[in-house]
Design a protein around this motif. Structure first.
Motif, mmCIF file in Angstrom:
data_model
loop_
_atom_site.group_PDB
_atom_site.id
_atom_site.type_symbol
_atom_site.label_atom_id
_atom_site.label_comp_id
_atom_site.label_asym_id
_atom_site.label_seq_id
_atom_site.Cartn_x
_atom_site.Cartn_y
_atom_site.Cartn_z
ATOM 1 N N PRO A 11 -9.969 8.404 1.677
ATOM 2 C CA PRO A 11 -9.211 7.725 2.732
ATOM 3 C C PRO A 11 -7.883 7.163 2.231
ATOM 4 O O PRO A 11 -7.785 6.672 1.115
ATOM 5 N N ARG A 12 -6.866 7.295 3.076
ATOM 6 C CA ARG A 12 -5.586 6.640 2.807
ATOM 7 C C ARG A 12 -5.693 5.218 3.356
ATOM 8 O O ARG A 12 -6.328 4.996 4.374
ATOM 9 N N VAL A 13 -5.057 4.290 2.694
ATOM 10 C CA VAL A 13 -5.012 2.921 3.194
ATOM 11 C C VAL A 13 -3.568 2.587 3.536
ATOM 12 O O VAL A 13 -2.644 2.978 2.823
ATOM 13 N N ALA A 14 -3.402 1.898 4.658
ATOM 14 C CA ALA A 14 -2.060 1.540 5.127
ATOM 15 C C ALA A 14 -2.065 0.110 5.619
ATOM 16 O O ALA A 14 -3.004 -0.324 6.296
ATOM 17 N N VAL A 15 -1.019 -0.598 5.289
ATOM 18 C CA VAL A 15 -0.860 -1.947 5.813
ATOM 19 C C VAL A 15 -0.150 -1.855 7.157
ATOM 20 O O VAL A 15 0.741 -1.019 7.350
ATOM 21 N N LEU A 16 -0.542 -2.694 8.079
ATOM 22 C CA LEU A 16 0.106 -2.750 9.389
ATOM 23 C C LEU A 16 1.425 -3.502 9.257
ATOM 24 O O LEU A 16 1.478 -4.583 8.663
ATOM 25 N N HIS A 17 2.485 -2.933 9.804
ATOM 26 C CA HIS A 17 3.799 -3.583 9.823
ATOM 27 C C HIS A 17 3.646 -4.956 10.464
ATOM 28 O O HIS A 17 2.970 -5.097 11.490
ATOM 29 N N ASP A 18 4.256 -5.958 9.874
ATOM 30 C CA ASP A 18 4.062 -7.325 10.378
ATOM 31 C C ASP A 18 4.602 -7.542 11.792
ATOM 32 O O ASP A 18 4.164 -8.455 12.483
ATOM 33 N N HIS A 19 5.501 -6.704 12.263
ATOM 34 C CA HIS A 19 5.987 -6.831 13.641
ATOM 35 C C HIS A 19 4.922 -6.456 14.665
ATOM 36 O O HIS A 19 5.084 -6.736 15.852
ATOM 37 N N ASP A 20 3.847 -5.817 14.220
ATOM 38 C CA ASP A 20 2.802 -5.349 15.133
ATOM 39 C C ASP A 20 1.556 -6.216 15.122
ATOM 40 O O ASP A 20 0.556 -5.874 15.752
ATOM 41 N N LEU A 21 1.598 -7.352 14.439
ATOM 42 C CA LEU A 21 0.424 -8.216 14.364
ATOM 43 C C LEU A 21 0.038 -8.781 15.731
ATOM 44 O O LEU A 21 -1.152 -8.904 16.038
ATOM 45 N N GLU A 22 1.015 -9.103 16.560
ATOM 46 C CA GLU A 22 0.707 -9.636 17.883
ATOM 47 C C GLU A 22 0.023 -8.581 18.751
ATOM 48 O O GLU A 22 -0.962 -8.874 19.435
ATOM 49 N N LEU A 23 0.513 -7.345 18.730
ATOM 50 C CA LEU A 23 -0.124 -6.268 19.476
ATOM 51 C C LEU A 23 -1.542 -6.033 18.964
ATOM 52 O O LEU A 23 -2.472 -5.839 19.743
ATOM 53 N N THR B 205 0.835 -1.196 0.000
ATOM 54 C CA THR B 205 0.000 0.000 0.000
ATOM 55 C C THR B 205 0.878 1.258 0.000
ATOM 56 O O THR B 205 2.069 1.177 0.292
ATOM 57 N N PRO B 206 0.288 2.433 -0.275
ATOM 58 C CA PRO B 206 1.073 3.669 -0.270
ATOM 59 C C PRO B 206 1.527 4.098 1.126
ATOM 60 O O PRO B 206 2.359 4.991 1.254
ATOM 61 N N TRP B 207 0.968 3.490 2.147
ATOM 62 C CA TRP B 207 1.305 3.829 3.525
ATOM 63 C C TRP B 207 1.511 2.553 4.313
ATOM 64 O O TRP B 207 0.851 1.542 4.079
ATOM 65 N N VAL B 208 2.416 2.611 5.270
ATOM 66 C CA VAL B 208 2.660 1.518 6.205
ATOM 67 C C VAL B 208 2.557 2.120 7.593
ATOM 68 O O VAL B 208 3.094 3.206 7.836
ATOM 69 N N VAL B 209 1.824 1.454 8.475
ATOM 70 C CA VAL B 209 1.654 1.980 9.827
ATOM 71 C C VAL B 209 2.228 1.031 10.867
ATOM 72 O O VAL B 209 2.303 -0.174 10.656
ATOM 73 N N ARG B 210 2.628 1.649 11.969
ATOM 74 C CA ARG B 210 3.066 0.919 13.159
ATOM 75 C C ARG B 210 2.029 1.155 14.248
ATOM 76 O O ARG B 210 1.537 2.269 14.433
ATOM 77 N N LEU B 211 1.696 0.099 14.963
ATOM 78 C CA LEU B 211 0.789 0.173 16.101
ATOM 79 C C LEU B 211 1.643 0.186 17.351
ATOM 80 O O LEU B 211 2.538 -0.644 17.509
ATOM 81 N N LEU B 212 1.379 1.145 18.239
ATOM 82 C CA LEU B 212 2.178 1.231 19.454
ATOM 83 C C LEU B 212 1.303 1.615 20.632
ATOM 84 O O LEU B 212 0.195 2.121 20.473
ATOM 85 N N VAL B 213 1.838 1.376 21.810
ATOM 86 C CA VAL B 213 1.163 1.754 23.039
ATOM 87 C C VAL B 213 1.869 2.999 23.566
ATOM 88 O O VAL B 213 3.074 2.995 23.780
ATOM 89 N N GLU B 214 1.101 4.075 23.741
ATOM 90 C CA GLU B 214 1.636 5.339 24.249
ATOM 91 C C GLU B 214 1.955 5.207 25.738
ATOM 92 O O GLU B 214 1.541 4.248 26.396
#
Length: 190
Positions: free
Chosen positions: A130-142, A84-93
């Motif tokens: 809307p922009r679409v972004a795939v979640l980085h595979d390192h964040d699948l567990e989170l 996708t044109p964007w890649v996102v990271r999921l994190l805990v603040e």
């Protein structure tokens, strides 16, 4: 877009575009693809220079055909997309809430979440369109820690923040580009 880029465009408006030389991979890494990488189908060498990465991210845009590019001064460098044109990271603040950041380091506020038929998780944001972004595979567990998944892992819900729950919608990977209006492998002449 940087002012220096706008000035270069005004000074040299007819510089030919190029394709194939720059890639955004599935993990949000910018990669240079020389002729050998292009010929072999290799993703190329990752770009590590922080100032260059910042310059690329600030001057990353989409044309009217859904082709993403980096405006490198007067030259438009079309980007091969790993997904996708964007890649996102999921994190805990620090306060314990979830956050999504795109590969450029900007906040990404999801409006929808999708699971593709290859195990990928994608988010669409609240922008228009809307922009679409795939979640980085390192964040699948989170992600899984904050989701209730059906047995098929393509349905369920994602518990976002402030009590917001987003339904997990199934989607075929092959349909993502057309559904969200982008081109994975652009052509400067198309």
């Amino acid at each position: 877009m940087d002012d220096i880029v706008k000035q270069a465009l005004a000074k040299w408006p007819n510089v030919p575009s190029c394709t194939g030389w720059l890639m955004l991979d599935r993990r949000g890494n910018w990669r240079m693809r020389d002729e050998a990488a292009q010929a072999s189908g290799s993703p190329g060498m990752p770009i590590r220079h922080e100032a260059l990465l910042g310059f690329i991210n600030r001057n990353y845009e989409c044309d009217e055909r859904g082709q993403w590019f980096f405006q490198n001064g007067p030259q438009r460098v079309y980007v091969e997309l790993g997904y996708t044109p964007w890649v996102v990271r999921l994190l805990v603040e620090a306060d314990g809430t979830l956050a999504l950041k795109d590969h450029a380091g900007n906040d990404f506020e999801p409006a929808a979440v999708f699971a593709d038929d290859e195990g990928g998780i994608l988010f669409a944001d609240t922008a228009a369109p809307p922009r679409v972004a795939v979640l980085h595979d390192h964040d699948l567990e989170l992600f899984a820690d904050h989701a209730a998944l059906a047995d098929d892992a393509m349905n369920g819900e994602f518990r976002w923040k402030d009590g917001v729950t987003l339904p997990l919608q199934p989607v075929r990977r092959a349909d993502i580009a057309s559904r969200f209006g982008f081109v994975q492998s652009p052509s400067a002449n198309a």
